[in-house]
Design an enzyme around this catalytic site. Structure first.
Site, PDB file in Angstrom:
ATOM      1  N   PRO A  16       0.791  -1.157   0.289  1.00 18.07           N
ATOM      2  CA  PRO A  16      -0.165   0.346   0.023  1.00 18.07           C
ATOM      3  C   PRO A  16       0.999   1.099  -0.593  1.00 18.07           C
ATOM      4  O   PRO A  16       2.118   1.593   0.601  1.00 18.07           O
ATOM      5  CB  PRO A  16      -0.992  -0.304   1.279  1.00 18.07           C
ATOM      6  CG  PRO A  16       0.174  -0.747   2.077  1.00 18.07           C
ATOM      7  CD  PRO A  16       0.694  -2.137   1.357  1.00 18.07           C
ATOM      8  N   GLN A  70      -6.722  -0.979   3.133  1.00 14.85           N
ATOM      9  CA  GLN A  70      -6.007  -0.802   4.258  1.00 14.85           C
ATOM     10  C   GLN A  70      -6.449   0.360   4.941  1.00 14.85           C
ATOM     11  O   GLN A  70      -6.724   1.497   4.235  1.00 14.85           O
ATOM     12  CB  GLN A  70      -4.159  -0.499   3.895  1.00 14.85           C
ATOM     13  CG  GLN A  70      -3.627  -0.173   5.000  1.00 14.85           C
ATOM     14  CD  GLN A  70      -2.114   0.196   5.171  1.00 14.85           C
ATOM     15  OE1 GLN A  70      -2.076   1.276   4.582  1.00 14.85           O
ATOM     16  NE2 GLN A  70      -1.228  -0.377   5.906  1.00 14.85           N
ATOM     17  N   CYS A 100       2.630   3.121  10.067  1.00 20.53           N
ATOM     18  CA  CYS A 100       2.757   4.317   9.268  1.00 20.53           C
ATOM     19  C   CYS A 100       3.473   5.412  10.321  1.00 20.53           C
ATOM     20  O   CYS A 100       3.371   5.581  11.189  1.00 20.53           O
ATOM     21  CB  CYS A 100       1.562   5.412   8.568  1.00 20.53           C
ATOM     22  SG  CYS A 100       1.582   6.969   8.031  1.00 20.53           S
ATOM     23  N   LYS A 139      -0.121  -4.742   9.356  1.00 21.56           N
ATOM     24  CA  LYS A 139       0.916  -4.412   8.747  1.00 21.56           C
ATOM     25  C   LYS A 139       1.675  -4.018   9.458  1.00 21.56           C
ATOM     26  O   LYS A 139       1.669  -2.146  10.273  1.00 21.56           O
ATOM     27  CB  LYS A 139       1.193  -3.472   7.509  1.00 21.56           C
ATOM     28  CG  LYS A 139       2.516  -3.567   6.649  1.00 21.56           C
ATOM     29  CD  LYS A 139       2.256  -2.986   5.872  1.00 21.56           C
ATOM     30  CE  LYS A 139       3.584  -2.262   4.756  1.00 21.56           C
ATOM     31  NZ  LYS A 139       3.748  -1.102   5.128  1.00 21.56           N
ATOM     32  N   ASP A 202      12.977  -3.029   1.262  1.00 17.06           N
ATOM     33  CA  ASP A 202      14.651  -3.027   0.580  1.00 17.06           C
ATOM     34  C   ASP A 202      14.032  -4.044  -0.452  1.00 17.06           C
ATOM     35  O   ASP A 202      15.250  -4.957  -1.042  1.00 17.06           O
ATOM     36  CB  ASP A 202      15.222  -2.499   1.665  1.00 17.06           C
ATOM     37  CG  ASP A 202      15.565  -1.852   1.957  1.00 17.06           C
ATOM     38  OD1 ASP A 202      14.815  -0.824   1.888  1.00 17.06           O
ATOM     39  OD2 ASP A 202      15.809  -1.778   3.245  1.00 17.06           O
TER      40      ASP A 202
HETATM   41  C1  LIG Z   1       4.753   7.571  -1.048  1.00 15.26           C
HETATM   42  C2  LIG Z   1       5.359   6.261  -0.325  1.00 15.26           C
HETATM   43  C3  LIG Z   1       3.961   5.495   0.646  1.00 15.26           C
HETATM   44  C4  LIG Z   1       4.053   5.000   1.605  1.00 15.26           C
HETATM   45  N1  LIG Z   1       1.844   4.412   2.182  1.00 15.26           N
HETATM   46  C5  LIG Z   1       1.720   3.813   2.665  1.00 15.26           C
HETATM   47  C6  LIG Z   1       0.603   4.125   2.910  1.00 15.26           C
HETATM   48  O1  LIG Z   1      -0.259   4.158   2.639  1.00 15.26           O
HETATM   49  N2  LIG Z   1       0.263   2.394   3.703  1.00 15.26           N
HETATM   50  C7  LIG Z   1       1.220   1.538   4.527  1.00 15.26           C
HETATM   51  O2  LIG Z   1       1.295   0.753   4.947  1.00 15.26           O
HETATM   52  N3  LIG Z   1       2.450   1.852   3.842  1.00 15.26           N
HETATM   53  C8  LIG Z   1       3.063   3.222   3.759  1.00 15.26           C
HETATM   54  N4  LIG Z   1       4.831   3.004   2.895  1.00 15.26           N
HETATM   55  C9  LIG Z   1       5.511   2.211   3.299  1.00 15.26           C
HETATM   56  C10 LIG Z   1       5.210   1.171   1.627  1.00 15.26           C
HETATM   57  O3  LIG Z   1       4.412   0.372   1.983  1.00 15.26           O
HETATM   58  C11 LIG Z   1       6.326  -0.145   2.159  1.00 15.26           C
HETATM   59  O4  LIG Z   1       6.316  -0.468   3.829  1.00 15.26           O
HETATM   60  C12 LIG Z   1       7.747   0.599   2.621  1.00 15.26           C
HETATM   61  O5  LIG Z   1       7.975   1.119   1.093  1.00 15.26           O
HETATM   62  C13 LIG Z   1       8.714  -0.259   2.734  1.00 15.26           C
HETATM   63  O6  LIG Z   1       9.082  -1.027   1.305  1.00 15.26           O
HETATM   64  P1  LIG Z   1       9.880  -0.886   0.135  1.00 15.26           P
HETATM   65  O7  LIG Z   1      11.062  -1.278   0.434  1.00 15.26           O
HETATM   66  O8  LIG Z   1       9.593  -1.897  -0.748  1.00 15.26           O
HETATM   67  O9  LIG Z   1       9.738   0.511  -0.405  1.00 15.26           O
HETATM   68  C14 LIG Z   1       4.293   3.670   1.881  1.00 15.26           C
HETATM   69  C15 LIG Z   1       6.293   4.005   1.018  1.00 15.26           C
HETATM   70  C16 LIG Z   1       5.727   5.442   0.016  1.00 15.26           C
HETATM   71  C17 LIG Z   1       7.674   5.234  -0.055  1.00 15.26           C
END
Ligand SMILES: Cc1cc2nc3c(=O)[nH]c(=O)nc-3n(C[C@H](O)[C@H](O)[C@H](O)COP(=O)(O)O)c2cc1C
Length: 322
Positions: A16, A70, A100, A139, A202
């Site tokens: 998300p 979510q 968050c 989450k 990551d």
């Molecule tokens: C721009 C942005 C918006 C995000 N919005 C949410 C969100 O609405 N809900 C959530 O649980 N995590 C949110 N996240 C976190 C991501 O779901 C994820 O946990 C985080 O980016 C780590 O994963 P990655 O390294 O694959 O990016 C957000 C991350 C970013 C960068």
């Protein structure tokens, strides 16, 4: 992979992401092989109050299904009501945001600040579980801060209250996105619970997804930022897993995904928002291509969606004809 009674095509899930995982984006990544997509976090209070703007987040179409919604909030009864509304609107899964770290969210006691309060976590997950007829996930992050690494303890509480899976992004909330996700913690959570554990954080290259599964024994992986830069990553992971050559998107793939986005964006949001969203995507999809800096300068001045797309089309045509 199966979460509750929902069987998924594979182990790859789109994270998300606020401002990103709207319906057009979700349809694109489902088409690339993600087996499950989520809305961005939606305010439970907004849903419970039936705020028109918040309810818009629940809109979905068959092409993106299965869809998880979510929700974030801090009050058990409000979270339960919101989950019920999301399911009525067609959610195939509900996820509770307990990760968050954004100030606006944590100052209301929601998101990652819940990690400081296992009792509240228990109340929220139990209340939602009672009412929620579809699979329920939560989450989480590693904890609020390194002195309070509560992920394993919180995961046990969540499982005990009847959630169907746990998604963990193993960074502390006070880290934001700095440092590295500590994947070994995903393995520790996996050891502590029986429900499926989805690892997140990551995964940058396709091989990272397979490494995370191998190193942590997690049941599935969730991908965020890498999929925004490279929505092909889901297809690439599936190819890698099968020992097939990994397709890199060529110019025509990039052009066609931009056009697909364009077609999906039209009509799904107002012109101004669609143009802003499109601009963000163009930055990602042209990164590293010849003359992309100049093209970026050009399209940053353009305000309407149609001119943006024709500028993009000219740029790609120029590259393809060499
Ligand atoms: C721009 C942005 C918006 C995000 N919005 C949410 C969100 O609405 N809900 C959530 O649980 N995590 C949110 N996240 C976190 C991501 O779901 C994820 O946990 C985080 O980016 C780590 O994963 P990655 O390294 O694959 O990016 C957000 C991350 C970013 C960068």
């Amino acid at each position: 992979m199966q979460i509750g009674n929902l069987k998924l095509e594979n182990k790859l899930i789109m994270a998300p992401m606020a401002g990103i995982t709207n319906m057009p984006f979700r349809i694109i990544v489902r088409g690339m092989g993600a087996s499950l997509v989520f809305t961005e976090m939606v305010s439970a209070m907004g849903l419970a109050l039936k705020a028109e703007k918040t309810l818009q987040y629940l809109k979905s179409v068959p092409a993106e299904k299965p869809l998880g919604v979510q929700i974030f909030g801090s009050e058990p009864d409000v979270m339960a009501r919101a989950a019920d509304i999301a399911v009525d609107a067609g959610a195939d899964m509900v996820d509770l945001n307990m990760g968050c770290p954004v100030k606006k969210v944590v100052k209301t006691g929601a998101g990652a600040s819940l990690l400081k309060d296992p009792k509240k976590v228990r109340q929220i997950v139990s209340s939602v579980r009672k009412i929620c007829q579809v699979p329920l996930t939560v989450k989480i992050r590693a904890g609020w801060s390194p002195e309070k690494a509560v992920a394993c303890e919180i995961a046990r509480v969540i499982e005990d209250c009847g959630a169907d899976a746990i998604i963990i992004h193993p960074r502390f909330a006070n880290q934001g996105y700095s440092g590295k996700a500590v994947w070994s913690l995903i393995g520790k959570v996996k050891d502590k619970v029986k429900v499926p554990v989805i690892g997140n954080g990551d995964i940058t290259f396709p091989s990272d997804a397979l490494n995370m599964m191998k190193l942590t024994s997690c049941d599935g992986v969730m991908i965020g930022r890498a999929a925004v830069r490279n929505p092909w990553i889901f297809r690439q992971i599936l190819q890698l897993e099968k020992g097939l050559p990994v397709d890199e998107p060529d110019l025509s793939d990039r052009r066609s995904i931009i056009m697909k986005h364009y077609n999906l964006l039209q009509g799904s949001m107002n012109e101004h928002r669609a143009a802003l969203f499109m601009r963000g995507l163009l930055i990602h999809y042209t990164k590293g291509l010849p003359d992309s800096g100049r093209f970026r300068e050009e399209f940053n001045k353009i305000k309407d969606l149609e001119s943006l797309v024709s500028a993009m089309d000219n740029y790609f045509r120029g590259l393809m004809t060499g």
